[in-house]
Design an enzyme around this catalytic site. Sequence first.
Site, PDB file in Angstrom:
ATOM      1  N   LYS A   1       9.757  -0.673  -3.521  1.00  0.00           N
ATOM      2  CA  LYS A   1      10.917  -0.123  -4.224  1.00  0.00           C
ATOM      3  C   LYS A   1      11.791   0.727  -3.303  1.00  0.00           C
ATOM      4  O   LYS A   1      12.980   0.882  -3.557  1.00  0.00           O
ATOM      5  CB  LYS A   1      10.469   0.658  -5.453  1.00  0.00           C
ATOM      6  CG  LYS A   1       9.856  -0.275  -6.505  1.00  0.00           C
ATOM      7  CD  LYS A   1       9.455   0.441  -7.774  1.00  0.00           C
ATOM      8  CE  LYS A   1       8.921  -0.537  -8.809  1.00  0.00           C
ATOM      9  NZ  LYS A   1       7.585  -1.089  -8.449  1.00  0.00           N
TER      10      LYS A   1
HETATM   11  C1  LIG Z   1       7.142  -2.348  -8.992  1.00  0.00           C
HETATM   12  C2  LIG Z   1       6.008  -3.056  -8.302  1.00  0.00           C
HETATM   13  C3  LIG Z   1       5.723  -4.439  -8.527  1.00  0.00           C
HETATM   14  C4  LIG Z   1       6.497  -5.266  -9.540  1.00  0.00           C
HETATM   15  O1  LIG Z   1       7.800  -5.527  -9.116  1.00  0.00           O
HETATM   16  P1  LIG Z   1       8.885  -6.115 -10.140  1.00  0.00           P
HETATM   17  O2  LIG Z   1      10.166  -6.127  -9.400  1.00  0.00           O
HETATM   18  O3  LIG Z   1       8.882  -5.181 -11.316  1.00  0.00           O
HETATM   19  O4  LIG Z   1       8.419  -7.491 -10.505  1.00  0.00           O
HETATM   20  C5  LIG Z   1       4.726  -5.027  -7.800  1.00  0.00           C
HETATM   21  N1  LIG Z   1       3.984  -4.329  -6.900  1.00  0.00           N
HETATM   22  C6  LIG Z   1       4.217  -3.012  -6.661  1.00  0.00           C
HETATM   23  C7  LIG Z   1       3.364  -2.299  -5.685  1.00  0.00           C
HETATM   24  C8  LIG Z   1       5.222  -2.337  -7.343  1.00  0.00           C
HETATM   25  O5  LIG Z   1       5.442  -1.008  -7.098  1.00  0.00           O
END
Ligand SMILES: *Cc1c(COP(=O)(O)O)cnc(C)c1O
Length: 466
Positions: A112
Amino acid sequence: MRYISTRGQAAPRDFEAVLLAGLAEDGGLFMPETWPVFTAAEWRSMRGLPYAELATRILLPFMGENIAEADLARMCAESYASFAHAAVVPLAQLDEHSFALELFHGPTLAFKDVALQLLGRLFDHVLARRGERITIVGATSGDTGSAAIEACRDRAAIDIVILHPENRTSEVQRRQMTTVLSANVANLAIQGSFDDCQDAVKAMFNDAPFRSEMKLAAVNSINWARIAAQIPYYAAAALALGAPDRPVAVSVPTGNFGNVLAAYGAMRMGLPIERFIIGSNRNDILARFLAANDMSARPVEPSLSPSMDIQVSSNFERLLFELLGRDAHATAEQMARFRAEGRMPVPDAAWRAATARFAGFTLDDAGTLAEMRRLKHESGYVADPHTAVGTAAARAHPGAREVPVIIAATAHPAKFPDAVRAALGEAPALPPHLADLYERQERFTVLPNALEPIEGFVRAHARRNA
Ligand SMILES: *Cc1c(COP(=O)(O)O)cnc(C)c1O
């Protein structure tokens, strides 16, 4: 570039309006009116560019009317300078044809950061020009809060307040938020559950006078700018593995569907990504949809990959819009039905269009630990539990042996030490920039689960437009 709502009842906007609005006023999600496309020759000319320059080239068509190229280039350079790896998003080869795309070298060790580091700067840039400020409020069960705080700390036009459930996040996750002592950052430990935190945030947004007085804003994954900012890393990986002259596949461990939607966007922009493999934990609504057109919500169950403990993937609406031939009326009808009944059979043609490109895969906790052990033994690779769902999904897919597979490695293993210890007998060390996390000073305020004191705190914290 103009943006339209997936539900068709909101006026088209430019990038800046979409960035600030998040959700469209008809409840839909914004999509570019047309996908910008690069020719094969243009893609070839981008091979080998430093990551920040590649991101600038790819993102400019989405925001060029609002953001000058030089400003975007500077914001990309600053965003990706905060990553601990010179390649920003390096590829690690796991076997003959699979590659982990490591998206976790940013400040909070999860993917993110790639989008949010840029988003914080984009917000600051457009707000400064407008002479406005915003207050970001959000609820977190762990991961999103720290990435948002790191993205917004010390930004001149932003104050941020993040609510987490007291004593219910891991210590690493709490400390990643509470040790940020910047004046514009506040952490609230709410005496309640994650759902209570989320309800409090929703109640603040629904309190219209409070919302406008505080200029409340959100940075959740339905914001189009977050999706856009995830497209460049799929392009970087595909180009490194031979695109546009060789097809590739991607495997993405999925929760809200944002990350896989960005991969789909890279394909729509002209890259030969021929297969999208979606990894789920036991919360498997997307796998059930792809296997049998069974899009029906069930209660969320906890798993070893908590960031994927989601039943209703908010960004799926964007894919649905595309699958329905961009028919906003039909999309709105489908979503209304899903809200009312908790299920939606997707029209057969659209479901077939989905299964032609997307494949679903589900892995339970025991399977996740087994896959983490297999990766360690066969490739010497230590993966976090989310990434392991992605690598197992790639292995289970037969077509994935014919082309290189890019597996989104979404978190650093040190972020999930308990799962890594359970799988491998030993927890990984935190990387150098976080090695002293347990010695750092924390700052947070504990509040009861009640709207009045929470709003009072936000009001005292927000500098607004004074
Ligand atoms: C947020 C997250 C996901 C999921 O990602 P999306 O974009 O919501 O599908 C997967 N793995 C980790 C470590 C995350 O922080």
